[in-house]
Design a protein around this motif. Structure first.
Motif, PDB file in Angstrom:
ATOM      1  N   ASN A 100       0.813  -1.222   0.000  1.00 54.14           N
ATOM      2  CA  ASN A 100       0.000   0.000   0.000  1.00 54.14           C
ATOM      3  C   ASN A 100       0.845   1.272   0.000  1.00 54.14           C
ATOM      4  OD1 ASN A 100      -2.359  -1.388  -0.115  1.00 54.14           O
ATOM      5  ND2 ASN A 100      -3.050  -0.902   1.951  1.00 54.14           N
ATOM      6  N   PHE A 101       1.956   1.261   0.711  1.00 49.66           N
ATOM      7  CA  PHE A 101       2.785   2.461   0.752  1.00 49.66           C
ATOM      8  C   PHE A 101       3.390   2.744  -0.622  1.00 49.66           C
ATOM      9  CE2 PHE A 101       6.929   4.570   1.525  1.00 49.66           C
ATOM     10  CZ  PHE A 101       6.444   5.755   2.088  1.00 49.66           C
ATOM     11  N   ASP A 102       3.866   1.717  -1.291  1.00 49.39           N
ATOM     12  CA  ASP A 102       4.436   1.899  -2.629  1.00 49.39           C
ATOM     13  C   ASP A 102       3.393   2.400  -3.623  1.00 49.39           C
ATOM     14  OD1 ASP A 102       6.933   1.047  -1.770  1.00 49.39           O
ATOM     15  OD2 ASP A 102       6.522  -1.052  -2.233  1.00 49.39           O
ATOM     16  N   LYS A 103       2.165   1.873  -3.521  1.00 50.84           N
ATOM     17  CA  LYS A 103       1.082   2.346  -4.397  1.00 50.84           C
ATOM     18  C   LYS A 103       0.789   3.818  -4.128  1.00 50.84           C
ATOM     19  CE  LYS A 103      -1.246  -2.166  -4.698  1.00 50.84           C
ATOM     20  NZ  LYS A 103      -2.466  -2.936  -4.312  1.00 50.84           N
ATOM     21  N   ALA A 104       0.817   4.185  -2.853  1.00 51.11           N
ATOM     22  CA  ALA A 104       0.543   5.570  -2.490  1.00 51.11           C
ATOM     23  C   ALA A 104       1.612   6.504  -3.049  1.00 51.11           C
ATOM     24  CB  ALA A 104       0.470   5.704  -0.967  1.00 51.11           C
ATOM     25  N   ILE A 105       2.863   6.082  -2.980  1.00 51.80           N
ATOM     26  CA  ILE A 105       3.956   6.903  -3.509  1.00 51.80           C
ATOM     27  C   ILE A 105       3.766   7.148  -5.002  1.00 51.80           C
ATOM     28  CG2 ILE A 105       6.428   6.976  -3.990  1.00 51.80           C
ATOM     29  CD1 ILE A 105       5.746   7.577  -1.098  1.00 51.80           C
ATOM     30  N   ASP A 106       3.354   6.117  -5.716  1.00 56.75           N
ATOM     31  CA  ASP A 106       3.119   6.275  -7.156  1.00 56.75           C
ATOM     32  C   ASP A 106       2.037   7.317  -7.423  1.00 56.75           C
ATOM     33  OD1 ASP A 106       5.029   4.399  -7.786  1.00 56.75           O
ATOM     34  OD2 ASP A 106       3.610   2.726  -7.915  1.00 56.75           O
ATOM     35  N   LYS A 107       0.989   7.322  -6.607  1.00 58.42           N
ATOM     36  CA  LYS A 107      -0.085   8.318  -6.763  1.00 58.42           C
ATOM     37  C   LYS A 107       0.437   9.717  -6.449  1.00 58.42           C
ATOM     38  CE  LYS A 107      -4.084   5.975  -7.435  1.00 58.42           C
ATOM     39  NZ  LYS A 107      -5.164   6.318  -8.385  1.00 58.42           N
ATOM     40  N   CYS A 108       1.227   9.817  -5.384  1.00 60.88           N
ATOM     41  CA  CYS A 108       1.736  11.124  -4.951  1.00 60.88           C
ATOM     42  C   CYS A 108       2.682  11.726  -5.991  1.00 60.88           C
ATOM     43  CB  CYS A 108       2.449  10.986  -3.603  1.00 60.88           C
ATOM     44  SG  CYS A 108       1.351  10.558  -2.226  1.00 60.88           S
ATOM     45  N   LYS A 109       3.424  10.894  -6.669  1.00 60.32           N
ATOM     46  CA  LYS A 109       4.373  11.383  -7.676  1.00 60.32           C
ATOM     47  C   LYS A 109       3.665  12.123  -8.810  1.00 60.32           C
ATOM     48  CE  LYS A 109       8.021   7.889  -7.122  1.00 60.32           C
ATOM     49  NZ  LYS A 109       8.695   6.736  -7.785  1.00 60.32           N
ATOM     50  N   GLU A 110       2.384  11.851  -9.007  1.00 58.74           N
ATOM     51  CA  GLU A 110       1.655  12.452 -10.122  1.00 58.74           C
ATOM     52  C   GLU A 110       1.518  13.963  -9.988  1.00 58.74           C
ATOM     53  OE1 GLU A 110      -2.068  10.433 -10.405  1.00 58.74           O
ATOM     54  OE2 GLU A 110      -1.169   8.478 -10.887  1.00 58.74           O
ATOM     55  N   VAL A 111       1.634  14.509  -8.773  1.00 59.50           N
ATOM     56  CA  VAL A 111       1.485  15.959  -8.592  1.00 59.50           C
ATOM     57  C   VAL A 111       2.831  16.681  -8.652  1.00 59.50           C
ATOM     58  CG1 VAL A 111      -0.494  15.501  -7.103  1.00 59.50           C
ATOM     59  CG2 VAL A 111       1.713  16.025  -6.056  1.00 59.50           C
ATOM     60  N   MET A 112       3.917  15.945  -8.778  1.00 56.24           N
ATOM     61  CA  MET A 112       5.242  16.570  -8.803  1.00 56.24           C
ATOM     62  C   MET A 112       5.459  17.372 -10.087  1.00 56.24           C
ATOM     63  SD  MET A 112       7.717  13.624  -7.163  1.00 56.24           S
ATOM     64  CE  MET A 112       9.166  14.672  -7.443  1.00 56.24           C
ATOM     65  N   LYS A 113       6.263  18.439  -9.964  1.00 56.63           N
ATOM     66  CA  LYS A 113       6.630  19.271 -11.103  1.00 56.63           C
ATOM     67  C   LYS A 113       8.150  19.363 -11.172  1.00 56.63           C
ATOM     68  CE  LYS A 113       2.463  22.150 -10.880  1.00 56.63           C
ATOM     69  NZ  LYS A 113       1.944  23.540 -10.780  1.00 56.63           N
TER      70      LYS A 113
END
Length: 301
Positions: A100-113
């Protein structure tokens, strides 16, 4: 209860210039200043110590950005006495289940610039303590240019809120034990953590301090995630606020050299004030773990 901003908002653009931060009276203790890299043996890169003797260990092998190890050394912030999480108790946290933590990181990366954040330097799951003394589970991404803080629903695998703080805006980083005001009726926390400030030594507005939903206060406070207290995980980097602190100091140092050459950010070692006087609601909230996504005997929230 809201505790961040909408994922579509930009925390830096909307809030940093408008914050009216608290003064520096909360911090008492030794002072560090970040400047050019030190060439002396035993000193952290980019940190020049200026103050009385410190009880903190500055020689923590492997605690550098980009290291390959996934294990930390002993905690440098004080930990809650008797607060031991077994493997079974850790399994109640959805962030600890499977990947779950790895999946969450992948989602969070989507907002990076790329232009604001750069490369990721560290990924953490910590406890954030808000200005009303409520504890909440937060994902932290430390990058070359910013700190990204996420409220992530580990049950629904959904990103709910996030904030961005540019590293060159940070002017104080504090590490030490948490304390309540002298006239507070709150029981001692008996543990520590860190606080990141971009306050420019100004006081916050009354409406900011006393609004439980305020997201514009110019500081963030973090401690270890409860899973760190599981004997199996108490050396794991992901849940350790010490590791975040170590890497943050170095990252801010590097960012200052690029964005604010000739200036220094102050690192303070001493008590960190939490302005809570008689908050029964926060005691119930924290003791029940309502700020964490957990399996509560078949009821998940």
């Amino acid at each position: 209860m809201a505790d961040g901003i909408n994922p579509q908002s930009n925390f830096v653009d909307e809030h940093l210039d408008d914050d009216k931060p608290p003064g520096g009276k909360e911090f008492k203790g030794a002072t560090l200043q970040i400047d050019a890299p030190s060439t002396q043996n035993g000193e952290e890169p980019g940190v020049g110590y200026a103050g009385p003797g410190s009880n903190f260990n500055r020689n923590r092998p492997g605690s550098v950005i980009g290291r390959q190890s996934v294990r930390s050394t002993a905690s440098r912030t004080s930990m809650r006495p008797g607060f031991i999480k077994t493997e079974r108790m850790s399994d109640q946290y959805f962030s600890y289940k499977e990947s779950n933590f790895d999946k969450a990181i992948d989602k969070c990366k989507e907002v990076m610039k790329d232009d604001l954040d750069g490369k990721i330097l560290g990924k953490y799951l910590l406890t954030e303590i808000d200005h009303w003394n409520n504890e909440r589970e937060k994902i932290i991404l430390l990058t070359e240019g910013s700190i990204l803080v996420f409220k992530y629903n580990f049950i629904l695998n959904k990103l709910e809120e996030w904030r961005r703080l540019l590293l060159h805006m940070v002017d104080h980083i504090a590490i030490g034990d948490f304390k309540y005001p002298d006239k507070s009726l709150m029981p001692d926390r008996e543990h520590g953590g860190i606080q990141i400030r971009w306050n420019k030594n100004e006081e916050p507005g009354w409406a900011q301090k006393w609004n439980p939903f305020c997201t514009t206060l110019p500081y963030m406070t973090f401690s270890h995630h409860p899973v760190l207290y599981n004997p199996k995980e108490n050396e794991t980097v992901t849940y350790n606020v010490d590791e975040f602190y170590e890497h943050l100091v170095q990252a801010v140092s590097e960012c200052y050299k690029k964005k604010r050459p000739g200036e220094k950010v102050t690192i303070l070692e001493g008590p960190i004030l939490i302005e809570s006087y008689a908050s029964i609601s926060s005691l119930i909230y924290n003791q029940s773990g309502l700020g964490f996504f957990m399996d509560r005997n078949g009821i998940c929230f």
